[in-house]
Design a protein around this motif. Structure first.
Motif, mmCIF file in Angstrom:
data_model
loop_
_atom_site.group_PDB
_atom_site.id
_atom_site.type_symbol
_atom_site.label_atom_id
_atom_site.label_comp_id
_atom_site.label_asym_id
_atom_site.label_seq_id
_atom_site.Cartn_x
_atom_site.Cartn_y
_atom_site.Cartn_z
ATOM 1 N N ILE A 222 0.815 -1.176 -0.121
ATOM 2 C CA ILE A 222 -0.055 0.123 0.045
ATOM 3 C C ILE A 222 0.698 1.232 0.056
ATOM 4 C CG2 ILE A 222 -1.950 1.433 1.255
ATOM 5 C CD1 ILE A 222 -2.966 -1.558 0.632
ATOM 6 N N ALA A 223 0.857 2.047 -1.080
ATOM 7 C CA ALA A 223 1.608 3.292 -1.251
ATOM 8 C C ALA A 223 0.819 4.587 -0.868
ATOM 9 C CB ALA A 223 2.209 3.164 -2.586
ATOM 10 N N ARG A 238 -3.669 -1.007 -8.430
ATOM 11 C CA ARG A 238 -4.868 -2.017 -8.810
ATOM 12 C C ARG A 238 -6.013 -1.184 -8.145
ATOM 13 N NH1 ARG A 238 -3.487 -7.062 -9.871
ATOM 14 N NH2 ARG A 238 -5.626 -7.614 -10.353
ATOM 15 N N TYR A 239 -5.816 -0.501 -7.027
ATOM 16 C CA TYR A 239 -6.904 0.410 -6.456
ATOM 17 C C TYR A 239 -6.401 1.640 -5.561
ATOM 18 C CZ TYR A 239 -10.723 -3.319 -6.495
ATOM 19 O OH TYR A 239 -11.493 -4.189 -7.143
ATOM 20 N N GLU A 240 -7.408 2.566 -5.760
ATOM 21 C CA GLU A 240 -6.844 3.739 -5.288
ATOM 22 C C GLU A 240 -7.920 4.363 -3.994
ATOM 23 O OE1 GLU A 240 -5.685 6.834 -8.553
ATOM 24 O OE2 GLU A 240 -7.109 8.141 -7.603
ATOM 25 N N ARG A 241 -7.470 4.948 -3.194
ATOM 26 C CA ARG A 241 -8.403 5.305 -2.000
ATOM 27 C C ARG A 241 -7.898 6.716 -1.622
ATOM 28 N NH1 ARG A 241 -9.154 2.871 3.994
ATOM 29 N NH2 ARG A 241 -10.968 4.163 4.643
ATOM 30 N N ILE A 242 -8.776 7.812 -1.724
ATOM 31 C CA ILE A 242 -8.546 9.034 -1.254
ATOM 32 C C ILE A 242 -8.779 9.244 0.309
ATOM 33 C CG2 ILE A 242 -9.227 11.407 -1.543
ATOM 34 C CD1 ILE A 242 -8.095 10.287 -4.310
ATOM 35 N N ARG A 243 -7.739 9.618 1.056
ATOM 36 C CA ARG A 243 -7.975 9.946 2.494
ATOM 37 C C ARG A 243 -7.724 11.617 2.520
ATOM 38 N NH1 ARG A 243 -6.389 5.070 4.979
ATOM 39 N NH2 ARG A 243 -7.329 5.813 6.699
ATOM 40 N N PRO A 244 -7.978 11.978 3.812
ATOM 41 C CA PRO A 244 -8.130 13.286 4.137
ATOM 42 C C PRO A 244 -6.909 13.982 3.456
ATOM 43 C CG PRO A 244 -8.931 12.113 6.019
ATOM 44 C CD PRO A 244 -8.401 11.123 5.229
ATOM 45 N N TYR A 245 -5.599 13.660 3.730
ATOM 46 C CA TYR A 245 -4.591 14.206 3.522
ATOM 47 C C TYR A 245 -3.615 13.387 2.415
ATOM 48 C CZ TYR A 245 -5.857 16.792 7.350
ATOM 49 O OH TYR A 245 -6.763 17.527 8.314
ATOM 50 N N SER A 246 -4.071 12.500 1.860
ATOM 51 C CA SER A 246 -3.338 11.604 1.158
ATOM 52 C C SER A 246 -3.942 10.575 0.194
ATOM 53 C CB SER A 246 -2.158 10.795 1.835
ATOM 54 O OG SER A 246 -2.926 9.891 2.557
ATOM 55 N N LYS A 247 -3.393 9.838 -0.557
ATOM 56 C CA LYS A 247 -3.888 9.176 -1.484
ATOM 57 C C LYS A 247 -3.241 7.572 -1.125
ATOM 58 C CE LYS A 247 -5.075 10.207 -5.959
ATOM 59 N NZ LYS A 247 -4.686 10.635 -7.033
ATOM 60 N N LEU A 249 -2.744 3.844 -2.519
ATOM 61 C CA LEU A 249 -2.527 2.940 -3.619
ATOM 62 C C LEU A 249 -2.389 1.410 -3.379
ATOM 63 C CD1 LEU A 249 -0.436 5.421 -5.706
ATOM 64 C CD2 LEU A 249 -2.762 5.475 -5.982
ATOM 65 N N LEU A 250 -3.109 0.611 -3.836
ATOM 66 C CA LEU A 250 -2.789 -0.587 -3.869
ATOM 67 C C LEU A 250 -1.916 -1.209 -4.967
ATOM 68 C CD1 LEU A 250 -3.191 -3.549 -2.607
ATOM 69 C CD2 LEU A 250 -5.379 -3.734 -3.724
ATOM 70 N N ILE A 251 -0.841 -1.536 -4.583
ATOM 71 C CA ILE A 251 -0.003 -2.107 -5.813
ATOM 72 C C ILE A 251 0.505 -3.443 -5.815
ATOM 73 C CG2 ILE A 251 1.114 0.389 -6.207
ATOM 74 C CD1 ILE A 251 3.176 -0.146 -4.321
ATOM 75 N N SER A 252 0.631 -3.844 -6.958
ATOM 76 C CA SER A 252 0.922 -5.482 -7.066
ATOM 77 C C SER A 252 2.342 -5.484 -7.283
ATOM 78 C CB SER A 252 0.127 -5.990 -8.093
ATOM 79 O OG SER A 252 0.265 -5.290 -9.487
ATOM 80 N N ASP A 253 3.093 -4.530 -7.652
ATOM 81 C CA ASP A 253 4.760 -4.875 -7.648
ATOM 82 C C ASP A 253 5.463 -3.639 -7.049
ATOM 83 O OD1 ASP A 253 7.232 -5.180 -8.618
ATOM 84 O OD2 ASP A 253 7.005 -4.477 -10.640
ATOM 85 N N ARG A 254 5.570 -3.841 -5.630
ATOM 86 C CA ARG A 254 5.960 -2.958 -4.821
ATOM 87 C C ARG A 254 7.631 -2.589 -5.224
ATOM 88 N NH1 ARG A 254 5.530 -5.030 1.050
ATOM 89 N NH2 ARG A 254 6.938 -3.325 1.666
ATOM 90 N N THR A 255 8.303 -3.429 -5.752
ATOM 91 C CA THR A 255 9.803 -3.287 -6.214
ATOM 92 C C THR A 255 10.030 -2.354 -7.219
ATOM 93 O OG1 THR A 255 10.051 -5.290 -5.452
ATOM 94 C CG2 THR A 255 11.941 -4.436 -6.639
ATOM 95 N N LEU A 275 -8.685 -5.319 1.790
ATOM 96 C CA LEU A 275 -10.335 -5.296 1.857
ATOM 97 C C LEU A 275 -10.755 -3.839 1.874
ATOM 98 C CD1 LEU A 275 -12.949 -7.110 2.396
ATOM 99 C CD2 LEU A 275 -12.352 -7.221 4.675
ATOM 100 N N LEU A 276 -10.072 -3.241 2.631
ATOM 101 C CA LEU A 276 -10.561 -1.630 2.871
ATOM 102 C C LEU A 276 -10.494 -0.950 1.486
ATOM 103 C CD1 LEU A 276 -9.149 -0.867 6.508
ATOM 104 C CD2 LEU A 276 -11.446 -0.987 5.917
ATOM 105 N N MET A 277 -9.255 -1.112 1.032
ATOM 106 C CA MET A 277 -8.968 -0.430 -0.377
ATOM 107 C C MET A 277 -10.159 -0.982 -1.278
ATOM 108 S SD MET A 277 -6.305 1.366 -0.409
ATOM 109 C CE MET A 277 -5.830 1.636 -2.094
ATOM 110 N N ILE A 278 -10.562 -2.174 -1.280
ATOM 111 C CA ILE A 278 -11.651 -2.599 -2.158
ATOM 112 C C ILE A 278 -12.844 -2.020 -2.013
ATOM 113 C CG2 ILE A 278 -12.816 -4.652 -3.177
ATOM 114 C CD1 ILE A 278 -10.145 -6.079 -2.903
ATOM 115 N N ALA A 279 -13.125 -2.294 -0.500
ATOM 116 C CA ALA A 279 -14.423 -1.667 -0.121
ATOM 117 C C ALA A 279 -14.642 -0.058 -0.234
ATOM 118 C CB ALA A 279 -14.703 -2.018 1.278
ATOM 119 N N LYS A 280 -13.590 0.541 0.143
ATOM 120 C CA LYS A 280 -13.589 2.056 0.170
ATOM 121 C C LYS A 280 -13.215 2.951 -0.874
ATOM 122 C CE LYS A 280 -14.654 2.604 5.022
ATOM 123 N NZ LYS A 280 -14.475 3.089 6.092
#
Lengths: 284, 202
Positions: A222-223, A238-247, A249-255, A275-280
């Protein structure tokens, strides 16, 4: 070896649909079906167990349509729920006798061993059992007819950590045999982190992600990027979730992502965080 | 599978069966002139609903379907259970009638007893045949009201129709008519129940 396969499994309700579920359960593996409440986990399991009539698609158990299984073949499947379904006047011995009458391959030795191992009291009636005892009874009953696939529908959800740990050990021992598998639906992600080999995420009636647990641990992350950051498709987001001060990102290749964006911090991706990234979050 | 389900149901009914025996004995003395056969049969058949209420409370149908996927066997067992319960009531009634005959030093009127038992058989077949599919569909709580109607409707119909119908049937003919009627009703009800169970979501 494929134990269970669903092909385009559908169930239509007026307010919810299970949408073309394609699921493969392999021998020697524990597959976790993960999703928030109402995502479709129990509906999927209901269709497999026949307690819910499917609207379409195919379910194959060992390459044979599940509706065409003979009684002996059907015995190779077991379902465990979050509570025992036997009359409360039943004792453990009554369940043993019931199992013997129902299943041709009921294994009394195994049943007795499990009774002892899980400390199930013989003389008491089920109405005197605690919730944990009832669930352990359910699991012992399922294991005692020696099935090739056990499907657990939120079975351990209301148990304390000690009982859950005891059962997780039992499940891991069971899948040491390469011809046996477990499909485990739960929202207690700590259990799944311990034992799952493959994680299937379901959201709003669709399988949105299916990932090998080792791959998840080694490569996914999670970036935490700045809100103004816009990833390209090639970056494996794969997924992106906007937080109050950041974003997030669910990434499948962290390297690979780290090489491209060394300034962005990356945390381990846990089942819960995904699960949270997918749901929210939003799918990229 | 049916053996296992019957074992489960009889196990669940153990204490209710004891009550049934007490009810039967008490009723035999209270209704020593009229006989207690009908009450015993109705009580016995109502135990079927008790097993279905227990199944519903414990979500047992979910377990039975998951274990076997055999809806016909699951439904069929309830009809077999009803038949066994009614037959047990018949046997208990005959034994009690014989005991009462000895105690009160009277002869057994087999003719009227057979008529009462046939009426009980027809009534319990009708109520059971109606109650099983309706309980699967709507649950045991609503089925209790339905059960009441199931006994009332045929009773009212018979009271209303019989005086205007001038048919005289021998006991033998009546037995055949009731048995055929009950079997047809059982069969029809069985297939309806299986269909309902197949469509039901748990």
């Amino acid at each position: 070896m494929t134990i269970l396969e669903t092909k385009n499994l559908r169930k239509d309700y007026s307010s919810f649909s299970l949408d073309n579920i394609n699921l493969t359960i392999k021998g020697g593996e524990i597959t976790a079906l993960v999703g928030e409440n109402g995502a479709g986990k129990s509906t999927t399991i209901g269709c497999i167990s026949s307690i819910t009539e499917k609207s379409g698609g195919t379910i194959l158990f060992k390459n044979k349509d599940i509706s065409l299984l003979t009684p002996n073949e059907r015995e190779r499947l077991a379902f465990a729920y979050d509570d025992t379904s036997f009359p409360l006047d039943f004792t453990i011995n009554d369940i043993g006798k019931y199992g013997k009458l129902l299943f041709s391959n009921w294994n009394y030795d195994k049943w007795n061993t499990l009774k002892e191992r899980l400390s199930l009291p013989e003389g008491k009636r089920l109405r005197e059992f605690s919730k944990g005892m009832k669930t352990k009874t359910e699991i012992a009953y399922c294991l005692s007819h020696d099935p090739d696939l056990i499907i657990l529908d939120e079975t351990t959800a209301s148990l304390d950590p000690v009982v859950r740990d005891e059962l997780m050990d039992l499940f891991q021992e069971y899948v040491m045999d390469e011809n046996k598998a477990i499909l485990f639906s739960s929202h207690i992600t700590s259990d799944l982190e311990k034992i799952a080999d493959r994680i299937v995420f379901i959201h709003k009636g669709k399988i949105v992600l299916s990932v090998d647990h080792n791959d998840l641990e080694e490569n996914w992350g999670i970036a935490h990027a700045d809100k103004s950051f816009h990833p390209t498709k090639q970056e494996g987001v794969r997924y992106e979730r906007i937080r109050p001060y950041s974003k997030d990102l669910l990434i499948s290749d962290r390297t690979g992502f780290k090489e491209l964006h060394p300034e962005i911090s990356i945390d381990d991706a846990t089942i819960e965080s995904i699960l949270l990234m997918i749901a929210k979050g939003e799918e990229e | 599978m049916i053996k296992a389900l019957l074992y489960k149901d009889f196990n669940a009914l153990k204490r209710y069966a004891r009550i049934m025996l007490v009810v039967a004995v008490v009723c035999s003395f209270i209704f020593k002139e009229q006989g207690s056969s009908l009450i015993v049969m109705i009580y016995s058949a109502s135990l079927l609903l008790t097993t279905m209420a227990i199944d519903e409370r414990e979500h047992f149908l979910r377990r039975a379907i998951s274990d076997s996927g055999r809806n016909k066997a699951i439904v069929g067992e309830k009809y077999i259970l009803l038949f066994i319960l009614v037959m047990a009531a018949v046997v208990i009634s005959i034994i009690l009638e014989m005991v009462m005959a000895v105690i009160y030093k009277r002869s057994i009127e087999w003719g009227s007893m057979i008529i009462i038992m046939l009426s009980g058989f027809a009534l319990t077949s009708f109520s059971g045949g109606t109650t099983i599919p309706l309980t699967i569909k709507y649950g045991a709580e609503k089925a209790r009201i339905i059960l009441l109607l199931c006994y009332m409707v045929p009773a009212i119909l018979m009271m209303w129709l019989l005086p205007s119908v001038n048919i005289t049937l021998s006991t033998f003919t009546l037995s055949i008519v009731i048995i055929i009627f009950s079997m047809l009703l059982y069969l029809f009800s069985f297939f309806v129940s299986v269909k309902i169970l197949e469509k039901k979501d748990f």
